[in-house]
Design a protein around this motif. Structure first.
Motif, PDB file in Angstrom:
ATOM      1  N   VAL A  25     -63.667   0.367  13.620  1.00 62.20           N
ATOM      2  CA  VAL A  25     -64.101   1.693  13.192  1.00 62.20           C
ATOM      3  C   VAL A  25     -64.501   2.548  14.392  1.00 62.20           C
ATOM      4  O   VAL A  25     -64.088   3.701  14.512  1.00 62.20           O
ATOM      5  N   TYR A  26     -65.273   1.941  15.309  1.00 59.40           N
ATOM      6  CA  TYR A  26     -65.676   2.699  16.497  1.00 59.40           C
ATOM      7  C   TYR A  26     -64.467   3.065  17.349  1.00 59.40           C
ATOM      8  O   TYR A  26     -64.413   4.138  17.945  1.00 59.40           O
ATOM      9  N   CYS A  29     -62.858   5.779  15.792  1.00 55.68           N
ATOM     10  CA  CYS A  29     -63.791   6.884  15.906  1.00 55.68           C
ATOM     11  C   CYS A  29     -63.497   7.765  17.111  1.00 55.68           C
ATOM     12  O   CYS A  29     -63.557   8.988  17.031  1.00 55.68           O
ATOM     13  N   GLY A  30     -63.181   7.127  18.206  1.00 57.68           N
ATOM     14  CA  GLY A  30     -63.057   7.850  19.463  1.00 57.68           C
ATOM     15  C   GLY A  30     -61.725   8.519  19.678  1.00 57.68           C
ATOM     16  O   GLY A  30     -61.563   9.303  20.609  1.00 57.68           O
ATOM     17  N   CYS A  31     -60.767   8.242  18.830  1.00 51.50           N
ATOM     18  CA  CYS A  31     -59.434   8.788  19.108  1.00 51.50           C
ATOM     19  C   CYS A  31     -58.991   9.734  18.014  1.00 51.50           C
ATOM     20  O   CYS A  31     -59.197   9.497  16.833  1.00 51.50           O
ATOM     21  N   LYS A  32     -58.408  10.803  18.445  1.00 58.77           N
ATOM     22  CA  LYS A  32     -57.982  11.830  17.491  1.00 58.77           C
ATOM     23  C   LYS A  32     -56.719  11.400  16.752  1.00 58.77           C
ATOM     24  O   LYS A  32     -56.634  11.543  15.542  1.00 58.77           O
ATOM     25  N   LEU A  77     -59.567   7.261  10.505  1.00 57.30           N
ATOM     26  CA  LEU A  77     -60.822   7.209   9.764  1.00 57.30           C
ATOM     27  C   LEU A  77     -60.901   8.325   8.731  1.00 57.30           C
ATOM     28  O   LEU A  77     -60.486   9.442   9.000  1.00 57.30           O
ATOM     29  N   ARG A  79     -63.258  10.304   8.020  1.00 55.33           N
ATOM     30  CA  ARG A  79     -64.545  10.641   8.629  1.00 55.33           C
ATOM     31  C   ARG A  79     -65.538  11.273   7.666  1.00 55.33           C
ATOM     32  O   ARG A  79     -66.685  10.825   7.541  1.00 55.33           O
ATOM     33  N   GLU A  80     -65.113  12.325   7.010  1.00 51.58           N
ATOM     34  CA  GLU A  80     -66.058  13.064   6.170  1.00 51.58           C
ATOM     35  C   GLU A  80     -66.583  12.203   5.031  1.00 51.58           C
ATOM     36  O   GLU A  80     -67.784  12.230   4.735  1.00 51.58           O
ATOM     37  N   ILE A  82     -66.922   8.906   4.736  1.00 44.97           N
ATOM     38  CA  ILE A  82     -67.886   7.887   5.150  1.00 44.97           C
ATOM     39  C   ILE A  82     -69.190   8.538   5.553  1.00 44.97           C
ATOM     40  O   ILE A  82     -70.277   8.105   5.156  1.00 44.97           O
ATOM     41  N   ALA A  83     -69.083   9.602   6.348  1.00 44.64           N
ATOM     42  CA  ALA A  83     -70.287  10.287   6.812  1.00 44.64           C
ATOM     43  C   ALA A  83     -71.110  10.770   5.622  1.00 44.64           C
ATOM     44  O   ALA A  83     -72.337  10.620   5.594  1.00 44.64           O
ATOM     45  N   LEU A  86     -72.867   7.812   3.931  1.00 49.11           N
ATOM     46  CA  LEU A  86     -73.981   7.315   4.733  1.00 49.11           C
ATOM     47  C   LEU A  86     -75.157   8.274   4.680  1.00 49.11           C
ATOM     48  O   LEU A  86     -76.314   7.863   4.592  1.00 49.11           O
ATOM     49  N   ARG A  87     -74.851   9.566   4.706  1.00 47.52           N
ATOM     50  CA  ARG A  87     -75.940  10.554   4.646  1.00 47.52           C
ATOM     51  C   ARG A  87     -76.601  10.561   3.279  1.00 47.52           C
ATOM     52  O   ARG A  87     -77.823  10.743   3.169  1.00 47.52           O
TER      53      ARG A  87
END
Lengths: 98, 98
Positions: A25-26, A29-32, A77, A79-80, A82-83, A86-87
């Motif tokens: 995941v990380y 995370c770092g790659c577009k 990912l 992204r949105e 999962i974020a 988590l939020r």
DNA sequence: GACATATTTGCGCAAATATGCAAATATAGT
DNA sequence: ACTATATTTGCATATTTGCGCAAATATGTC
């Protein structure tokens, strides 16, 4: 909070809470640009079959999205989503005391 | 991101990512006053020893704080700390693509 | 001290999980 | 058709994990 909801959140956290999966995941995370499993294999101390299984778990929980491109499958990912989840958990934990 | 950092986050998520432990967290979530293990036992389908072990895991990860009061131990959530860690993860996942 | 209550711990067990290897499958390029 | 590359899957194995039960420990009450 219903049992089903708790189970759903627990499954998400369990999927993220394994070292090699979280490493994947990380890495994503770092790659577009999306990456394929061979590429992801390098950041993670498991062989291709292991990465395949981990990515399957992550995909089942909606953590990653996959796209088939010829003989390879690229992963990215969600992204949105999962974020947001988590939020939502963070908010509940922080603010639920009545 | 170092291996140690990833392991640390993974341990937190793993601790939260088990159904009965997450049930305990949600239970503690809703109540302002700390609760003891006997009380928490009721919200969770495991016996006292199981609750004890689960609470130990949660305490080791800093998810709950315990306070000894006579012969009982009361537990409460470290709300801000957990929320902060979850939000940090959410931010990283959402915003780390360069 | 005797007893009750709260919690932890040792033990064993069953289920889940992560892993590597080899085989199977899919697909692209020649 | 053959080969190379990417991925999945079956199998065996080792480890981890969650659990209940019973015993041990700690502490409050009588």
């Amino acid at each position: 909070m219903s049992v089903e909801e708790i189970q759903k959140v627990a499954r998400l956290l369990k999927a993220l809470g394994e070292f090699n999966r979280l490493s994947l995941v990380y890495e994503l995370c770092g790659c577009k640009a999306p990456k394929n499993a061979m590429c992801l294999c390098e950041c993670c101390s498991v062989d291709a079959s292991g990465v395949s299984r981990h990515l399957k778990v992550l995909a089942q929980e909606g953590i990653v999205a996959s796209e088939k491109k010829g003989r390879e499958i690229t992963y990215s990912l969600n992204r949105e989503e999962i974020a947001e989840k988590l939020r939502a958990l963070a908010d509940k934990i922080e603010n639920s005391h009545e």
